[in-house]
Design a protein around this motif. Structure first.
Motif, mmCIF file in Angstrom:
data_model
loop_
_atom_site.group_PDB
_atom_site.id
_atom_site.type_symbol
_atom_site.label_atom_id
_atom_site.label_comp_id
_atom_site.label_asym_id
_atom_site.label_seq_id
_atom_site.Cartn_x
_atom_site.Cartn_y
_atom_site.Cartn_z
ATOM 1 N N UNK A 57 0.828 -1.457 0.194
ATOM 2 C CA UNK A 57 0.139 -0.154 0.000
ATOM 3 C C UNK A 57 0.584 1.395 -0.074
ATOM 4 N N UNK A 58 2.106 1.022 0.224
ATOM 5 C CA UNK A 58 2.966 2.003 0.172
ATOM 6 C C UNK A 58 3.431 2.417 -1.117
ATOM 7 N N UNK A 59 3.388 3.723 -1.660
ATOM 8 C CA UNK A 59 4.328 3.909 -2.144
ATOM 9 C C UNK A 59 5.465 4.323 -2.409
ATOM 10 N N UNK A 60 5.829 5.599 -1.295
ATOM 11 C CA UNK A 60 6.867 6.298 -0.972
ATOM 12 C C UNK A 60 7.118 6.476 0.648
ATOM 13 N N UNK A 61 8.033 6.237 1.095
ATOM 14 C CA UNK A 61 8.286 6.728 2.644
ATOM 15 C C UNK A 61 9.533 7.799 2.311
ATOM 16 N N UNK A 62 9.405 8.668 2.860
ATOM 17 C CA UNK A 62 10.381 9.558 3.075
ATOM 18 C C UNK A 62 10.586 9.759 4.891
ATOM 19 N N UNK A 63 11.594 9.954 5.401
ATOM 20 C CA UNK A 63 11.626 10.854 6.780
ATOM 21 C C UNK A 63 13.477 10.825 7.504
ATOM 22 N N UNK A 64 13.138 11.530 8.816
ATOM 23 C CA UNK A 64 14.655 11.860 9.355
ATOM 24 C C UNK A 64 14.510 11.143 10.141
ATOM 25 N N UNK A 65 16.219 10.803 10.641
ATOM 26 C CA UNK A 65 16.494 10.079 11.848
ATOM 27 C C UNK A 65 16.602 8.871 12.009
ATOM 28 N N UNK A 66 16.601 8.126 10.590
ATOM 29 C CA UNK A 66 17.185 6.817 10.508
ATOM 30 C C UNK A 66 15.750 5.934 11.853
ATOM 31 N N UNK A 67 16.680 4.893 12.607
ATOM 32 C CA UNK A 67 16.279 4.616 13.170
ATOM 33 C C UNK A 67 16.231 5.111 14.835
ATOM 34 N N UNK A 68 16.625 6.089 14.388
ATOM 35 C CA UNK A 68 17.054 6.619 15.970
ATOM 36 C C UNK A 68 15.589 7.144 16.481
ATOM 37 N N UNK A 69 15.475 7.550 18.472
ATOM 38 C CA UNK A 69 14.513 7.351 19.001
ATOM 39 C C UNK A 69 13.780 8.648 17.959
ATOM 40 N N UNK A 70 12.314 9.153 18.422
ATOM 41 C CA UNK A 70 11.889 10.201 17.739
ATOM 42 C C UNK A 70 12.388 10.834 16.104
ATOM 43 N N UNK A 71 12.589 9.105 15.911
ATOM 44 C CA UNK A 71 13.202 9.370 13.941
ATOM 45 C C UNK A 71 11.351 9.656 13.689
ATOM 46 N N UNK A 72 11.002 10.195 12.510
ATOM 47 C CA UNK A 72 9.771 10.679 11.876
ATOM 48 C C UNK A 72 10.259 9.777 10.813
ATOM 49 N N UNK A 73 8.441 9.633 9.697
ATOM 50 C CA UNK A 73 8.557 8.976 8.612
ATOM 51 C C UNK A 73 7.174 9.787 7.775
ATOM 52 N N UNK A 74 7.133 9.828 6.420
ATOM 53 C CA UNK A 74 6.108 10.201 6.092
ATOM 54 C C UNK A 74 5.566 9.715 4.694
ATOM 55 N N UNK A 75 4.123 9.191 5.084
ATOM 56 C CA UNK A 75 4.234 7.633 4.004
ATOM 57 C C UNK A 75 2.932 7.804 2.867
#
Length: 178
Positions: A57-75
């Motif tokens: 269902x996910x067309x694209x993902x972008x985010x910040x912070x990698x896998x660190x706590x409080x990282x974000x992603x926009x699906x």
């Protein structure tokens, strides 16, 4: 003294109404899928919070912070310009192959939930291969009593179950069943 009795009677009279006006209860969904690949291979595919390309269902993902706590992603879902979901990572343990995240922004028309948190984990199977567990907890999309059908508990559970099942089915297709 009469006033105290009156107040006590008023409180007791109100209790049935208070009990009926409790609002929604937290819903939970847990789904698992067994796959033939070893846990490290499955974790390689799904363990990066910034990459959810494994979900159909996910067309694209972008985010910040990698896998660190409080990282974000926009699906972005479906296609370019499709509906979106914003999420934040609040727990990550590569050694245990698990992470936990919360939705910070989604329209209830896209996913009819509020206060959603989720956990994705890969575990080894004794017989070989892996088990992927995806579990979440949330409230329905309509916080008040008497929700419309598309925002009630059943709609919320069905929507989350559908998201999880589609992702787990894609992993079984990718890695094979044991």
């Amino acid at each position: 003294m009469k006033r105290r009795h009156f107040l006590a009677a008023a409180v007791l009279a109100a209790l049935p109404g208070i009990a009926l006006a409790h609002g929604p209860s937290r819903q939970k969904v847990t789904l698992t899928a067994d796959v033939a690949a070893d846990p490290a291979a499955v974790w390689e595919a799904i363990g990066n919070f910034q990459d959810m390309s494994w979900h159909p269902a996910v067309f694209s993902t972008e985010g910040t912070g990698g896998n660190d706590i409080d990282a974000t992603r926009h699906l972005v879902l479906g296609q370019e310009g499709g509906p979106t979901i914003d999420e934040v990572l609040y727990k990550y343990d590569a050694a245990k192959m698990t992470y936990s995240y919360r939705i910070t922004d989604v329209l209830v028309e896209v996913l009819p939930v509020t206060n959603y948190s989720s956990h994705l984990t890969v575990k080894p199977r004794a017989e070989g291969g892996s088990t992927v567990e995806w579990r979440g907890a949330f409230y329905r999309g309509y916080p008040n009593n008497d929700p419309p059908p598309e925002l009630n508990d059943e709609a919320a559970v069905a929507a989350v179950t559908g998201v999880y099942q589609a992702g787990l089915d894609a992993l079984v297709e990718r890695f094979g069943a044991p």
